[in-house]
Design a protein around this motif. Structure first.
Motif, PDB file in Angstrom:
ATOM      1  N   TYR A   1      26.772  64.889 125.257  1.00 14.37           N
ATOM      2  CA  TYR A   1      26.332  63.612 125.813  1.00 14.37           C
ATOM      3  C   TYR A   1      27.227  63.087 126.936  1.00 14.37           C
ATOM      4  O   TYR A   1      26.763  62.383 127.821  1.00 14.37           O
ATOM      5  CB  TYR A   1      26.298  62.539 124.719  1.00 14.37           C
ATOM      6  N   GLN A   2      28.520  63.348 126.825  1.00 16.13           N
ATOM      7  CA  GLN A   2      29.471  62.764 127.787  1.00 16.13           C
ATOM      8  C   GLN A   2      30.567  63.774 128.068  1.00 16.13           C
ATOM      9  O   GLN A   2      31.748  63.518 127.769  1.00 16.13           O
ATOM     10  CB  GLN A   2      30.150  61.542 127.150  1.00 16.13           C
TER      11      GLN A   2
ATOM     12  N   GLY B   1      22.010  50.936 119.158  1.00 16.92           N
ATOM     13  CA  GLY B   1      22.995  51.814 119.809  1.00 16.92           C
ATOM     14  C   GLY B   1      22.403  53.119 120.317  1.00 16.92           C
ATOM     15  O   GLY B   1      23.137  53.980 120.814  1.00 16.92           O
TER      16      GLY B   1
ATOM     17  N   VAL C   1      22.909  51.226 126.388  1.00 20.23           N
ATOM     18  CA  VAL C   1      23.480  50.442 125.285  1.00 20.23           C
ATOM     19  C   VAL C   1      24.368  49.327 125.851  1.00 20.23           C
ATOM     20  O   VAL C   1      24.333  48.190 125.380  1.00 20.23           O
ATOM     21  CB  VAL C   1      24.278  51.352 124.314  1.00 20.23           C
TER      22      VAL C   1
ATOM     23  N   ARG D   1      37.359  45.483 108.595  1.00 22.40           N
ATOM     24  CA  ARG D   1      36.545  46.508 107.928  1.00 22.40           C
ATOM     25  C   ARG D   1      36.298  46.190 106.469  1.00 22.40           C
ATOM     26  O   ARG D   1      35.611  46.948 105.790  1.00 22.40           O
ATOM     27  CB  ARG D   1      37.307  47.829 107.984  1.00 22.40           C
TER      28      ARG D   1
ATOM     29  N   GLY E   1      31.338  56.543 114.548  1.00 23.98           N
ATOM     30  CA  GLY E   1      30.584  57.328 115.524  1.00 23.98           C
ATOM     31  C   GLY E   1      29.458  56.598 116.213  1.00 23.98           C
ATOM     32  O   GLY E   1      28.764  57.173 117.051  1.00 23.98           O
TER      33      GLY E   1
ATOM     34  N   ASP F   1      37.917  46.577 117.908  1.00 15.66           N
ATOM     35  CA  ASP F   1      37.121  47.783 117.647  1.00 15.66           C
ATOM     36  C   ASP F   1      37.632  48.413 116.350  1.00 15.66           C
ATOM     37  O   ASP F   1      38.727  48.957 116.313  1.00 15.66           O
ATOM     38  CB  ASP F   1      37.292  48.724 118.850  1.00 15.66           C
ATOM     39  N   GLY F   2      36.855  48.266 115.266  1.00 13.16           N
ATOM     40  CA  GLY F   2      37.267  48.874 113.989  1.00 13.16           C
ATOM     41  C   GLY F   2      38.058  47.931 113.095  1.00 13.16           C
ATOM     42  O   GLY F   2      38.596  48.365 112.084  1.00 13.16           O
ATOM     43  N   PHE F   3      38.128  46.688 113.430  1.00 12.21           N
ATOM     44  CA  PHE F   3      38.756  45.657 112.596  1.00 12.21           C
ATOM     45  C   PHE F   3      37.960  44.369 112.790  1.00 12.21           C
ATOM     46  O   PHE F   3      37.638  44.047 113.928  1.00 12.21           O
ATOM     47  CB  PHE F   3      40.217  45.418 113.004  1.00 12.21           C
TER      48      PHE F   3
ATOM     49  N   LEU G   1      40.001  54.012 103.753  1.00 15.69           N
ATOM     50  CA  LEU G   1      40.607  52.959 104.560  1.00 15.69           C
ATOM     51  C   LEU G   1      42.098  52.844 104.248  1.00 15.69           C
ATOM     52  O   LEU G   1      42.516  53.001 103.093  1.00 15.69           O
ATOM     53  CB  LEU G   1      39.937  51.609 104.279  1.00 15.69           C
TER      54      LEU G   1
HETATM   55  P1  AP5 Z   1      38.428  54.506 113.695  1.00 19.38           P
HETATM   56  O1  AP5 Z   1      39.153  55.217 114.747  1.00 19.38           O
HETATM   57  O2  AP5 Z   1      38.208  53.039 113.853  1.00 19.38           O
HETATM   58  O3  AP5 Z   1      37.088  55.276 113.439  1.00 19.38           O
HETATM   59  P2  AP5 Z   1      35.608  54.775 113.110  1.00 19.38           P
HETATM   60  O4  AP5 Z   1      35.344  53.338 112.872  1.00 19.38           O
HETATM   61  O5  AP5 Z   1      35.260  55.659 111.990  1.00 19.38           O
HETATM   62  O6  AP5 Z   1      34.877  54.932 114.414  1.00 19.38           O
HETATM   63  P3  AP5 Z   1      34.925  56.120 115.361  1.00 19.38           P
HETATM   64  O7  AP5 Z   1      36.145  56.044 116.218  1.00 19.38           O
HETATM   65  O8  AP5 Z   1      34.709  57.375 114.564  1.00 19.38           O
HETATM   66  O9  AP5 Z   1      33.584  55.898 116.194  1.00 19.38           O
HETATM   67  P4  AP5 Z   1      33.169  54.854 117.310  1.00 19.38           P
HETATM   68  O10 AP5 Z   1      32.125  53.937 116.745  1.00 19.38           O
HETATM   69  O11 AP5 Z   1      34.336  54.235 117.990  1.00 19.38           O
HETATM   70  O12 AP5 Z   1      32.410  55.864 118.291  1.00 19.38           O
HETATM   71  P5  AP5 Z   1      32.862  56.491 119.696  1.00 19.38           P
HETATM   72  O13 AP5 Z   1      32.769  55.450 120.759  1.00 19.38           O
HETATM   73  O14 AP5 Z   1      34.145  57.253 119.557  1.00 19.38           O
HETATM   74  O15 AP5 Z   1      39.158  54.697 112.283  1.00 19.38           O
HETATM   75  C1  AP5 Z   1      39.645  55.939 111.853  1.00 19.38           C
HETATM   76  C2  AP5 Z   1      40.344  55.769 110.512  1.00 19.38           C
HETATM   77  O16 AP5 Z   1      41.471  54.851 110.664  1.00 19.38           O
HETATM   78  C3  AP5 Z   1      39.505  55.142 109.393  1.00 19.38           C
HETATM   79  O17 AP5 Z   1      38.731  56.117 108.717  1.00 19.38           O
HETATM   80  C4  AP5 Z   1      40.595  54.517 108.514  1.00 19.38           C
HETATM   81  O18 AP5 Z   1      41.227  55.495 107.728  1.00 19.38           O
HETATM   82  C5  AP5 Z   1      41.595  53.997 109.524  1.00 19.38           C
HETATM   83  N1  AP5 Z   1      41.324  52.612 109.924  1.00 19.38           N
HETATM   84  C6  AP5 Z   1      41.016  52.186 111.195  1.00 19.38           C
HETATM   85  N2  AP5 Z   1      40.819  50.855 111.196  1.00 19.38           N
HETATM   86  C7  AP5 Z   1      41.008  50.438 109.910  1.00 19.38           C
HETATM   87  C8  AP5 Z   1      40.924  49.166 109.290  1.00 19.38           C
HETATM   88  N3  AP5 Z   1      40.594  48.056 109.973  1.00 19.38           N
HETATM   89  N4  AP5 Z   1      41.166  49.103 107.954  1.00 19.38           N
HETATM   90  C9  AP5 Z   1      41.515  50.204 107.253  1.00 19.38           C
HETATM   91  N5  AP5 Z   1      41.596  51.441 107.786  1.00 19.38           N
HETATM   92  C10 AP5 Z   1      41.352  51.543 109.110  1.00 19.38           C
HETATM   93  O19 AP5 Z   1      31.635  57.520 119.926  1.00 19.38           O
HETATM   94  C11 AP5 Z   1      31.461  58.640 119.079  1.00 19.38           C
HETATM   95  C12 AP5 Z   1      30.948  59.841 119.932  1.00 19.38           C
HETATM   96  O20 AP5 Z   1      29.644  59.527 120.431  1.00 19.38           O
HETATM   97  C13 AP5 Z   1      31.811  60.138 121.168  1.00 19.38           C
HETATM   98  O21 AP5 Z   1      31.865  61.513 121.343  1.00 19.38           O
HETATM   99  C14 AP5 Z   1      31.058  59.457 122.341  1.00 19.38           C
HETATM  100  O22 AP5 Z   1      31.269  60.152 123.557  1.00 19.38           O
HETATM  101  C15 AP5 Z   1      29.613  59.590 121.857  1.00 19.38           C
HETATM  102  N6  AP5 Z   1      28.782  58.462 122.306  1.00 19.38           N
HETATM  103  C16 AP5 Z   1      29.109  57.140 122.347  1.00 19.38           C
HETATM  104  N7  AP5 Z   1      28.063  56.403 122.774  1.00 19.38           N
HETATM  105  C17 AP5 Z   1      27.035  57.295 122.979  1.00 19.38           C
HETATM  106  C18 AP5 Z   1      25.673  57.144 123.412  1.00 19.38           C
HETATM  107  N8  AP5 Z   1      25.144  55.937 123.717  1.00 19.38           N
HETATM  108  N9  AP5 Z   1      24.909  58.267 123.499  1.00 19.38           N
HETATM  109  C19 AP5 Z   1      25.412  59.485 123.185  1.00 19.38           C
HETATM  110  N10 AP5 Z   1      26.701  59.691 122.779  1.00 19.38           N
HETATM  111  C20 AP5 Z   1      27.501  58.593 122.665  1.00 19.38           C
END
Ligand code: AP5
Length: 213
Positions: free
Chosen positions: A141-142, A197, A204, A88, A10, A84-86, A58
């Motif tokens: 926010y968006q 962030g 950001v 981890r 997030g 993005d996300g790798f 994970l």
């Molecule tokens: P994954 O999809 O990678 O989720 P995450 O890392 O938990 O990250 P998120 O997608 O939740 O958040 P983000 O940082 O991308 O934020 P976002 O831009 O969306 O992984 C999901 C699952 O898959 C894991 O739990 C695991 O099970 C598995 N997995 C994935 N990769 C793996 C790996 N390498 N190894 C093992 N398992 C893996 O923004 C969040 C919100 O905030 C949005 O609504 C956005 O509009 C808002 N926002 C963004 N920026 C701002 C700002 N500046 N101000 C206000 N709001 C904002």
């Protein structure tokens, strides 16, 4: 440009990676998006991954390392990418290092995005995502121009299964235990840049571009 975006669930990795990929014409590679796509298509990988994702855990290292190996061998990654996300976990980071060493194209910068835990929960619980083009919105926010519909492709926006508050807390715990050590891992290799962030998406992004250049 070969980059990694690191940070808790997030924090805005996906949002910023999408903007950077569009601006710099590089590939955004999100293991979360690849896994969710497999889950929605009910492939063998998707069925296996779903139980881990729904539990906030994970997916096993060997599964995601295989996915990344395949994705990075695609010619569209030759011009650069943002991960993005790798990785981890430390074993994922080590496997990535070996893979890119073989190709003589190492990672150039690792961005660690940081915000408070209170803000993380607010961002995640208000998130809505497009299941088709993967764009991400936030109800406050968006917000999309038309409530509930993707600005880009018009598809109906959804809330992710793992964005319920209880699962979010588990994901944060997993982050601190298994992923946060990568901050030190990449800092020790002089690749890390910390980016605040907090602030608007544009603010950001400005900080992030400065850290990348
Ligand atoms: P994954 O999809 O990678 O989720 P995450 O890392 O938990 O990250 P998120 O997608 O939740 O958040 P983000 O940082 O991308 O934020 P976002 O831009 O969306 O992984 C999901 C699952 O898959 C894991 O739990 C695991 O099970 C598995 N997995 C994935 N990769 C793996 C790996 N390498 N190894 C093992 N398992 C893996 O923004 C969040 C919100 O905030 C949005 O609504 C956005 O509009 C808002 N926002 C963004 N920026 C701002 C700002 N500046 N101000 C206000 N709001 C904002």
């Amino acid at each position: 440009m070969r980059l990694i975006f690191l940070g808790p669930p997030g924090v805005g990795k996906g949002t910023q990676a999408q903007k950077l990929a569009e601006t710099a014409s590089i590939q955004k590679i999100s293991t979360g998006d690849i896994l969710r796509d497999a889950v929605s298509r009910k492939t063998d990988l998707g069925l296996k991954a779903k139980q881990f994702m729904d539990a906030g855990q994970l997916v096993p290292d060997e599964v995601v390392i295989g996915l990344i190996r395949e994705r990075l061998s695609s010619p569209d990654c030759d011009g650069g990418f943002v991960l993005d996300g790798f990785p981890r976990t430390v074993p994922q980071a080590e496997a990535l290092g070996r893979l890119l060493e073989e190709r003589e194209s190492p990672i150039q910068r690792v961005i660690s995005l940081e915000v408070s835990e209170h803000e993380l929960v607010r961002r995640i619980t208000g998130r809505r995502s497009c299941p088709e083009c993967k764009r991400v919105y936030h109800i406050d926010y968006q917000p999309p121009k038309q409530s509930g519909a993707c600005d880009s492709c018009g598809a109906k926006l959804i809330q992710r299964d793992d964005d319920r508050e209880e699962t979010v807390r588990k994901r944060l715990g997993v982050y601190h235990k298994q992923t946060a050590p990568l901050v030190e891992y990449y800092s020790a290799r002089s690749l890390l840049a910390r980016v605040d962030g907090l602030g608007s998406v544009e603010e950001v992004f400005g900080r992030l571009k400065a850290a990348v250049s």
